[in-house]
Design a protein around this motif. Structure first.
Motif, PDB file in Angstrom:
ATOM      1  N   LEU A   1       0.849  -1.197   0.000  1.00 39.16           N
ATOM      2  CA  LEU A   1       0.000   0.000   0.000  1.00 39.16           C
ATOM      3  C   LEU A   1       0.879   1.238   0.000  1.00 39.16           C
ATOM      4  O   LEU A   1       1.763   1.378   0.844  1.00 39.16           O
ATOM      5  CB  LEU A   1      -0.901   0.006   1.241  1.00 39.16           C
ATOM      6  N   LEU A   2       0.647   2.148  -0.952  1.00 35.47           N
ATOM      7  CA  LEU A   2       1.294   3.447  -0.969  1.00 35.47           C
ATOM      8  C   LEU A   2       0.299   4.475  -0.446  1.00 35.47           C
ATOM      9  O   LEU A   2      -0.814   4.587  -0.976  1.00 35.47           O
ATOM     10  CB  LEU A   2       1.736   3.824  -2.385  1.00 35.47           C
ATOM     11  N   VAL A   3       0.705   5.230   0.563  1.00 34.70           N
ATOM     12  CA  VAL A   3      -0.138   6.295   1.110  1.00 34.70           C
ATOM     13  C   VAL A   3       0.513   7.631   0.797  1.00 34.70           C
ATOM     14  O   VAL A   3       1.611   7.929   1.280  1.00 34.70           O
ATOM     15  CB  VAL A   3      -0.333   6.150   2.635  1.00 34.70           C
ATOM     16  N   LEU A   4      -0.144   8.442  -0.024  1.00 32.53           N
ATOM     17  CA  LEU A   4       0.311   9.795  -0.300  1.00 32.53           C
ATOM     18  C   LEU A   4      -0.225  10.728   0.783  1.00 32.53           C
ATOM     19  O   LEU A   4      -1.291  10.491   1.345  1.00 32.53           O
ATOM     20  CB  LEU A   4      -0.175  10.245  -1.680  1.00 32.53           C
ATOM     21  N   GLY A   5       0.531  11.796   1.078  1.00 32.93           N
ATOM     22  CA  GLY A   5       0.109  12.683   2.168  1.00 32.93           C
ATOM     23  C   GLY A   5      -0.001  11.921   3.477  1.00 32.93           C
ATOM     24  O   GLY A   5      -0.948  12.085   4.243  1.00 32.93           O
TER      25      GLY A   5
ATOM     26  N   ARG B   1       1.987  -4.204   3.596  1.00 26.96           N
ATOM     27  CA  ARG B   1       3.257  -3.492   3.677  1.00 26.96           C
ATOM     28  C   ARG B   1       2.964  -2.048   3.260  1.00 26.96           C
ATOM     29  O   ARG B   1       2.424  -1.814   2.176  1.00 26.96           O
ATOM     30  CB  ARG B   1       4.282  -4.109   2.736  1.00 26.96           C
ATOM     31  N   VAL B   2       3.311  -1.089   4.109  1.00 24.22           N
ATOM     32  CA  VAL B   2       2.910   0.292   3.889  1.00 24.22           C
ATOM     33  C   VAL B   2       4.115   1.159   3.536  1.00 24.22           C
ATOM     34  O   VAL B   2       5.092   1.225   4.294  1.00 24.22           O
ATOM     35  CB  VAL B   2       2.194   0.876   5.126  1.00 24.22           C
ATOM     36  N   ILE B   3       4.026   1.822   2.382  1.00 27.14           N
ATOM     37  CA  ILE B   3       5.005   2.832   1.985  1.00 27.14           C
ATOM     38  C   ILE B   3       4.361   4.195   2.179  1.00 27.14           C
ATOM     39  O   ILE B   3       3.325   4.496   1.576  1.00 27.14           O
ATOM     40  CB  ILE B   3       5.437   2.673   0.521  1.00 27.14           C
ATOM     41  N   ALA B   4       4.945   5.014   3.035  1.00 20.16           N
ATOM     42  CA  ALA B   4       4.423   6.349   3.306  1.00 20.16           C
ATOM     43  C   ALA B   4       5.165   7.370   2.464  1.00 20.16           C
ATOM     44  O   ALA B   4       6.399   7.329   2.359  1.00 20.16           O
ATOM     45  CB  ALA B   4       4.575   6.687   4.788  1.00 20.16           C
TER      46      ALA B   4
ATOM     47  N   ASP C   1       6.213   1.092   6.929  1.00 23.65           N
ATOM     48  CA  ASP C   1       7.413   0.269   6.773  1.00 23.65           C
ATOM     49  C   ASP C   1       8.523   1.008   6.034  1.00 23.65           C
ATOM     50  O   ASP C   1       9.705   0.810   6.317  1.00 23.65           O
ATOM     51  CB  ASP C   1       7.064  -1.008   6.002  1.00 23.65           C
ATOM     52  N   GLU C   2       8.156   1.824   5.058  1.00 20.84           N
ATOM     53  CA  GLU C   2       9.111   2.576   4.249  1.00 20.84           C
ATOM     54  C   GLU C   2       8.612   4.008   4.111  1.00 20.84           C
ATOM     55  O   GLU C   2       7.421   4.285   4.285  1.00 20.84           O
ATOM     56  CB  GLU C   2       9.244   1.964   2.849  1.00 20.84           C
ATOM     57  N   GLY C   3       9.541   4.917   3.775  1.00 20.47           N
ATOM     58  CA  GLY C   3       9.153   6.311   3.607  1.00 20.47           C
ATOM     59  C   GLY C   3       9.790   6.941   2.386  1.00 20.47           C
ATOM     60  O   GLY C   3      10.926   6.622   2.030  1.00 20.47           O
ATOM     61  N   ILE C   4       9.044   7.842   1.741  1.00 16.44           N
ATOM     62  CA  ILE C   4       9.552   8.611   0.609  1.00 16.44           C
ATOM     63  C   ILE C   4       9.281  10.086   0.879  1.00 16.44           C
ATOM     64  O   ILE C   4       8.121  10.485   1.070  1.00 16.44           O
ATOM     65  CB  ILE C   4       8.880   8.204  -0.718  1.00 16.44           C
ATOM     66  N   ASP C   5      10.342  10.877   0.901  1.00 13.44           N
ATOM     67  CA  ASP C   5      10.219  12.327   1.061  1.00 13.44           C
ATOM     68  C   ASP C   5      10.116  12.940  -0.337  1.00 13.44           C
ATOM     69  O   ASP C   5      11.118  13.172  -0.997  1.00 13.44           O
ATOM     70  CB  ASP C   5      11.438  12.876   1.807  1.00 13.44           C
ATOM     71  N   TYR C   6       8.887  13.196  -0.801  1.00 13.42           N
ATOM     72  CA  TYR C   6       8.764  13.629  -2.185  1.00 13.42           C
ATOM     73  C   TYR C   6       9.078  15.103  -2.395  1.00 13.42           C
ATOM     74  O   TYR C   6       8.988  15.608  -3.512  1.00 13.42           O
ATOM     75  CB  TYR C   6       7.416  13.259  -2.806  1.00 13.42           C
ATOM     76  N   SER C   7       9.507  15.792  -1.343  1.00  9.65           N
ATOM     77  CA  SER C   7      10.038  17.144  -1.537  1.00  9.65           C
ATOM     78  C   SER C   7      11.518  17.087  -1.938  1.00  9.65           C
ATOM     79  O   SER C   7      12.051  18.049  -2.492  1.00  9.65           O
ATOM     80  CB  SER C   7       9.882  17.975  -0.263  1.00  9.65           C
TER      81      SER C   7
END
Length: 325
Positions: free
Chosen positions: A144-148, A167-170, A187-193
């Motif tokens: 699962l990808l969660v935006l915001g 499995r959650v990607i934030a 579980d994972e993180g993406i800083d899209y800034s």
């Protein structure tokens, strides 16, 4: 007379006025509530600016959810008691010291939950729960990808996704916001800034993500769609980025994927039974310790402009709540 935040013309939250208003009449099947806290939602900003799907007539009191104490029952109400602590979905406006709500839109607050937490519970958790269960059919083991992911609904989607075994990607706009998402189960993180969302998704999910929870829209939706898995599902629930994305139908074809919408408020009209079931399931998850509601700011009703500024400026994580009384 009780005070309320009134909207007399569309515009920024600074145009809202705190004024005395006549008490609302109490009808059959309704309860009167002394409001102790009311939560802000992104939709509230759209409503007062005249950008929402529904435009109430002036003057109106905004606010979708609140918590407080029942002070009076209308004819026919038996399952709720005067003096009971409750959370409620307030069609007549939650940003007031006293409101009247249909008894069917009221839930008892469980022991151990405070008013600020209860006020911000139904809309955000309810939205994420029905989006991920009824619409996306998220399964254990899927990605699962969660935006915001640190916002009001995003953070609840992280928690519910974990509770469902995904499995959650934030994805969020700062390292600090990602820290909040990780603290709530990501579980994972993406800083899209600072990172390329499309590129990082290819690294974290080479076969694509199964479900995308999107309250943001814009370029982030586009990048997520390009990284969707075979038979993946994107749930669109809002457009905080400002641009409503246009979906290339050929991508849906070649990826065998689906874009699904979720307008949670419409469940009150079209399927209130399922709405009630969902909220009951969520309260059970809370009682099991699987949900940990996060209120980053609780401000007095008189400080409403600052509260709205925190929300629209994306300075808050979790919920922003107005305390009343």
């Amino acid at each position: 007379m009780p005070k309320a935040l009134q909207c007399i013309e569309f515009g920024p939250p600074e145009k809202l006025s705190l004024a005395e208003v006549p008490p609302l009449p109490l009808g059959a099947g309704e309860v009167r509530i002394a409001v102790k806290a009311a939560a802000l939602n992104f939709a509230d900003t759209l409503i007062i600016e005249g950008k929402y799907q529904e435009k109430p007539p002036f003057p109106f009191v905004p606010g979708m959810e609140c918590a407080g104490i029942i002070t009076e029952r209308g004819e026919g109400v038996r399952h709720l008691a005067v003096g009971q602590r409750v959370m409620a979905l307030s069609a007549k406006g939650a940003f007031r010291e006293e409101t009247v709500v249909e008894a069917g839109a009221v839930l008892p607050i469980p022991d151990g939950m405070d008013f600020a937490t209860a006020a911000g519970f139904p809309v955000a958790y309810g939205t994420s729960h029905l989006a991920l269960t009824d619409r996306a059919r998220l399964q254990a083991g899927e990605t699962l990808l969660v935006l915001g992911a640190s916002g009001g609904v995003g953070l609840t989607a992280v928690e519910i996704g974990k509770a469902l075994g995904a499995r959650v990607i934030a994805a969020a706009s700062s390292p600090e916001k990602l820290d909040v998402a990780r603290a709530h189960g990501a579980d994972e993180g993406i800083d899209y800034s600072a990172e390329d969302l499309k590129g990082r998704l290819k690294e974290l999910a080479p076969k694509g993500v199964d479900v995308v929870f999107d309250p943001v829209g814009g370029d982030y939706f586009d990048a997520a769609l390009r990284n969707i898995a075979w038979c993946g599902r994107i749930i669109t629930i809002g457009y905080a980025a400002g641009r409503i994305p246009q979906v290339p139908a050929n991508l849906l074809l070649v990826k065998n994927c689906a874009v699904l919408g979720l307008f949670w408020g419409a469940y009150r009209k079209h399927d209130p039974r399922r709405l009630g079931q969902s909220l009951g399931e969520l309260l059970n998850l809370w009682s099991q310790g699987k949900l940990r509601p996060h209120v980053s700011h609780a401000l007095p009703l008189s400080d409403h402009a600052r509260a709205f500024g925190l929300l629209s400026g994306r300075q808050a994580t979790g919920k922003v709540v107005l305390t009343i009384g």
